[in-house]
Design an enzyme around this catalytic site. Structure first.
Site, PDB file in Angstrom:
ATOM      1  CD  GLU A 273       0.117  -1.506   3.216  1.00  7.79           C
ATOM      2  OE1 GLU A 273       0.462  -2.292   2.279  1.00  7.79           O
ATOM      3  OE2 GLU A 273       0.023  -1.534   4.237  1.00  7.79           O
ATOM      4  CG  HIS A 297      -5.772  -5.785   1.797  1.00 10.62           C
ATOM      5  ND1 HIS A 297      -6.583  -6.243   2.252  1.00 10.62           N
ATOM      6  CD2 HIS A 297      -4.481  -5.363   1.590  1.00 10.62           C
ATOM      7  CE1 HIS A 297      -5.313  -6.431   3.746  1.00 10.62           C
ATOM      8  NE2 HIS A 297      -4.082  -5.737   2.984  1.00 10.62           N
ATOM      9  CD  GLU A 298      -2.566  -4.307  -0.630  1.00  8.02           C
ATOM     10  OE1 GLU A 298      -2.116  -3.465   0.498  1.00  8.02           O
ATOM     11  OE2 GLU A 298      -1.907  -5.036  -0.428  1.00  8.02           O
ATOM     12  CG  HIS A 301      -3.535  -1.067   3.743  1.00  6.73           C
ATOM     13  ND1 HIS A 301      -3.536  -1.457   4.566  1.00  6.73           N
ATOM     14  CD2 HIS A 301      -2.884  -2.460   3.192  1.00  6.73           C
ATOM     15  CE1 HIS A 301      -2.720  -3.077   5.408  1.00  6.73           C
ATOM     16  NE2 HIS A 301      -2.664  -3.458   3.739  1.00  6.73           N
ATOM     17  CD  GLU A 320      -1.903  -5.974   6.389  1.00  3.87           C
ATOM     18  OE1 GLU A 320      -2.931  -5.483   5.910  1.00  3.87           O
ATOM     19  OE2 GLU A 320      -1.108  -4.935   6.010  1.00  3.87           O
ATOM     20  CG  ASP A 377       8.812 -10.890   6.913  1.00  2.00           C
ATOM     21  OD1 ASP A 377       8.022  -9.934   6.630  1.00  2.00           O
ATOM     22  OD2 ASP A 377       8.910 -11.709   5.744  1.00  2.00           O
ATOM     23  CE1 TYR A 385      -1.350  -9.898   6.971  1.00  2.00           C
ATOM     24  CE2 TYR A 385      -3.034  -8.591   5.454  1.00  2.00           C
ATOM     25  CZ  TYR A 385      -1.437  -9.155   6.033  1.00  2.00           C
ATOM     26  OH  TYR A 385      -0.327  -8.825   5.545  1.00  2.00           O
TER      27      TYR A 385
END
Ligand code: BES
Ligand code: ZN
Length: 602
Positions: A273, A297-298, A301, A320, A377, A385
């Site tokens: 994003e 979705h992006e 953001h 998320e 990560d 999510y």
């Protein structure tokens, strides 16, 4: 001395729940507020070199600390005068701390540097790795903590800077950033950018390649290599509409333009994003607009994540979870409830798998994470999510959609261009929604508890029930569903069908399905990847190893790579996994090689 507003800017970093364990910066003492970036891209030596100059504010601090990882720093200046800097520590995850001495009056620091082959954010691609195979390509990926490997910066999501940049690239190429962009190539390869709004450093992004621009709507468009442009403009043809629907839901879009760049297939994510310019994988170009929920979705953001940003990576679900919720609302507004329900059910299936993989009692199933000492990560799981999105749906179901939408609208507008910690969100939620309604909901259990609480809302879908019946009939009696039924199926119904396949099914049945539906050669990457995973678990993959290999060599999207390599490993065929990986590894971005190295080479 600093004036009071500056003091309060610094003071916001003093609270314990905002402490970012993944950055060396000490923002309560000194922060960067604006970046002036000046870089030249040399595709021969694969280096970006130039300088990063920052406006800073501080409260009589003796130094400012920036994050750096594997950068070659040649000189540091403060207000135009060279100073003696020091680089301390070398953490494999966090990198090093660049200490720059300050005086009481210091206002600007300038770092002259060059990237090297250790720049994990950057992937330099040879022409062969691009769609058109004529020119080299470069892209960066900053989230979560990789920006420090190409720009010295206070690389914490709780810190925001505006930026302007000048980037010199080879004449034939075009540079674009997460900023204002031109739509045509310059004659001299020099590109100038401006990002007026303050953003966290993980959202600074650069791409360089043989790019062309195609308009979608008044505020939306697509950058892609010439051969992909027309297809991409068609695929993302609903972007302008999505933008309008998103604004109808949660308030004005505050970033002026929304464009998408289609990157080469090695891009390690589906989408990223980067503000004003989403970076996207070409694997969502299916030809039928069936995978564009990723764009929703992006785009979402632009509110959740880019306007209101997680204060630390432990609060990642605030980025998320909200975005998946919002994405689904955009899809519902665009295609209706039935369609959105299919998407949320697929998400619920992902959530159930994730909880099973992590373990029902694992702390990694908490919404609020503790990633200290680990790579952020590791927190990028479906918990943030999907548990995040289901949590918000649960609240919506209790307070009603109208009240919840009103709350979200206010949440975005009152907190815009700020960061938010989980604790701050809890307080905000109580004060602005739950207290006034006298609601007592199990918020703490959702945020700080493991697994999935009992009151997790699960959608139902008639469409999916039909798919289950069709699969059941096939599994029992070998009868394929009638064409007049499957002709109507969307990608999501096919995905549900494939997910229903029992891995212990006879290989013969896999062959029947493949002959009829040709999943192995599907032009839809989601369908192909889901099918390959099942085929590996079943043993049928031995018939289609060449196709799976070609997919894994060509595509670098981690979401597809991990399940396929893992399935080979789980089925005891690590040899095939390693043989393919040996050929494919050079094509992948560091984000993907790090995960695959750990999976296959340790
Ligand atoms: N911001 C993420 C990608 C990301 C997360 C990069 C954490 C680095 C660290 C992006 O918005 C995202 O979630 N992408 C998903 C697509 C989405 C539809 C779930 C992806 O890439 O698969
Ligand atoms: Zn996301």
């Amino acid at each position: 001395m600093c004036s009071p507003p500056q003091d309060s800017l610094l003071q916001q970093y003093a609270s314990a729940d905002r402490k970012d364990t993944h950055s060396h910066a000490e923002p309560s003492k000194a922060i960067c507020t604006h970046l002036n970036l000046n870089l030249k891209a040399d595709f021969k030596s694969k280096r970006l070199s130039g300088f990063a100059s920052y406006d800073i504010i501080h409260d009589n601090a003796s130094e400012i600390i920036l994050d750096v990882k594997s950068l070659d720093i040649s000189k540091v200046e403060v207000d135009g005068e060279e100073v003696k800097h020091s680089i301390q520590g070398n953490d494999p995850i966090k990198g090093s701390a660049l200490h720059i001495p300050l005086k009481q009056t210091s206002k600007q620091v300038k770092i002259h540097y060059s990237t090297n082959s250790g720049a994990e954010a950057v992937q330099w691609l040879d022409p062969i790795q691009t769609a058109d195979k004529k020119y080299p390509f470069l892209f960066t990926q900053g989230q979560a903590i990789l920006t420090r490997s190409w720009i010295p910066c206070q690389d914490s999501p709780g810190i925001r800077i505006s930026y302007d940049a000048e980037v010199q690239v080879p004449k034939d190429l075009m540079a674009v950033m997460s900023a204002s962009n031109t739509t045509v190539k310059s004659t001299d390869g020099l590109y100038k950018f401006q990002m007026k709004q303050a953003i966290p450093p993980y959202l600074i992004a650069l791409a360089i390649g043989d790019l062309a621009f195609g308009k979608v709507g008044a505020r939306t468009g697509v950058y892609a290599e010439p051969s992909l442009l027309e297809k991409s403009v068609y695929e993302f043809g609903e972007m302008e509409k999505m933008l309008e629907l998103a604004e109808d839901l949660y308030g004005p879009y505050l970033w002026d333009r929304y464009d998408v760049i289609v990157l080469p297939p090695s891009f390690p994510f589906g989408g990223m994003e980067n503000p004003r310019l989403t970076f996207a994988t070409p694997t969502i170009i299916a030809g039928d607009r069936s995978l564009t929920s990723l764009i929703a979705h992006e785009l979402a953001h632009s509110w959740s994540g880019n306007l209101v940003t997680n204060a630390t990576w432990d609060d990642f679900w605030l980025n998320e979870g909200f975005t998946v919720y919002f994405e689904n609302r955009i899809m519902e507004a665009l295609y209706g409830k039935e369609y959105a329900e299919m998407l949320s059910l697929l998400g619920h299936q992902d959530l159930m798998h994730e909880v099973k993989d992590l373990g029902t009692h694992s702390h990694d199933t908490h919404l609020k994470l503790n990633l200290s000492g680990r790579n952020p990560d590791d927190g990028m799981t479906d918990i943030a999510y999907e548990k995040g999105a289901h949590f918000l749906r649960m609240i919506e179901s209790k307070v009603g959609r109208e009240a919840f939408d009103q709350f979200l609208n206010t949440y975005f507008s009152e907190n815009k261009f700020k960061s938010m910690s989980t604790t701050e969100f809890e307080v905000y939620l109580a004060k602005n929604l739950l207290d006034e309604k006298g609601m007592d909901i199990n918020i703490k259990e959702w945020i700080y508890g493991a697994g999935i609480p009992e009151n997790c809302p699960v959608s139902t879908s008639d469409k999916f029930q039909n798919v289950e019946r069709a699969y059941g009939l096939f599994a029992e009696s070998g009868i394929l569903p009638e064409e007049k039924i499957t002709d109507e199926w969307t990608t999501h119904e096919w995905l549900h069908f494939i997910r229903n396949i029992n891995k212990d099914e006879e290989s013969k049945l896999f062959a029947v399905l493949d002959t009829k539906y040709n999943f192995t050669h599907s032009g839809n990457s989601e369908i192909a990847a889901a099918w390959y995973e099942k085929a590996i678990h079943n043993g049928y993959y031995k018939e289609i190893t060449a196709e799976i290999e070609s997919f894994l060599i060509n595509v670098g999207r981690r979401k597809f790579l991990t399940p396929l390599y893992r399935a080979l490993k789980e089925e005891g065929d690590i040899k095939t996994a390693r043989d393919i990986y040996e050929k494919a590894r050079q094509n992948y971005h560091s984000v993907s090689t790090q995960t695959m190295d750990a999976l296959l080479l340790d």
